[in-house]
Design a protein around this motif. Structure first.
Motif, PDB file in Angstrom:
ATOM      1  N   SER A  83      -0.590   3.328  -2.787  1.00 30.45           N
ATOM      2  CA  SER A  83      -0.486   2.239  -1.829  1.00 30.45           C
ATOM      3  C   SER A  83      -1.072   2.629  -0.490  1.00 30.45           C
ATOM      4  N   ASN A  87       5.007   3.173   4.717  1.00 29.56           N
ATOM      5  CA  ASN A  87       6.372   2.759   5.061  1.00 29.56           C
ATOM      6  C   ASN A  87       6.929   1.674   4.147  1.00 29.56           C
ATOM      7  N   ASP A  89       7.574   2.567   0.891  1.00 30.28           N
ATOM      8  CA  ASP A  89       7.966   3.355  -0.282  1.00 30.28           C
ATOM      9  C   ASP A  89       9.223   2.803  -0.954  1.00 30.28           C
ATOM     10  N   ASP A  90      10.231   2.419  -0.158  1.00 25.69           N
ATOM     11  CA  ASP A  90      11.471   1.904  -0.749  1.00 25.69           C
ATOM     12  C   ASP A  90      11.200   0.654  -1.584  1.00 25.69           C
ATOM     13  N   PHE A  93       9.467   1.765  -4.819  1.00 31.58           N
ATOM     14  CA  PHE A  93      10.390   2.378  -5.771  1.00 31.58           C
ATOM     15  C   PHE A  93      11.263   1.319  -6.440  1.00 31.58           C
ATOM     16  N   VAL A 100       5.345   7.672  -5.453  1.00 30.82           N
ATOM     17  CA  VAL A 100       4.425   6.870  -4.649  1.00 30.82           C
ATOM     18  C   VAL A 100       3.474   7.837  -3.961  1.00 30.82           C
ATOM     19  N   ASN A 102       0.625   7.648  -0.972  1.00 31.74           N
ATOM     20  CA  ASN A 102       0.028   6.802   0.054  1.00 31.74           C
ATOM     21  C   ASN A 102      -1.455   7.097   0.206  1.00 31.74           C
TER      22      ASN A 102
END
Length: 119
Positions: A83, A87, A89-90, A93, A100, A102
């Motif tokens: 991705s 910011n 990530d949550d 998931f 993940v 970045n």
């Protein structure tokens, strides 16, 4: 027998670099730039790990991850989501992925993450 990795990314340059890097690391790699092909490729190729770009035309990588994780035969296959949206990530998931990465990312980080999930 080498481990099989399936990659989805609609950026051809990234797809080529990741494919070449993982092939060099002795993985059996298949790649596509089309999200619509992923589930058929999972069923045909039976990968040991799947790497999905989150933002692709059509279905996004998160939805594809959910489909893989809901499939009785492939639910245990590790999935990494790429991705460029830091910011989140949550949120990523939440789709059930195992890792993940970045964008932009370091190829060493990619190889280490792949190795940690399938070796």
């Amino acid at each position: 027998m080498s481990k099989r990795i399936l990659i989805l990314d609609d950026n051809q340059d990234i797809l080529d670099i990741v494919h070449e890097t993982l092939s060099y690391e002795k993985f059996d790699v298949k790649s596509t730039s089309s999200g619509e092909e992923v589930m058929d490729m999972v069923e045909d190729f039976s990968p040991d790990l799947v790497i999905l770009d989150f933002r692709v035309a059509g279905i996004n990588g998160g939805e594809l991850c959910k489909q893989i994780k809901c499939h009785p035969e492939y639910k245990d296959v590790p999935v990494i989501i790429f991705s460029a949206y830091i910011n989140h990530d949550d949120e990523l998931f939440g789709y059930g992925c195992d890792a993940v990465i970045n964008k932009p990312f370091d190829l060493t980080e990619l190889v280490e993450k792949v190795n940690s999930l399938i070796l």
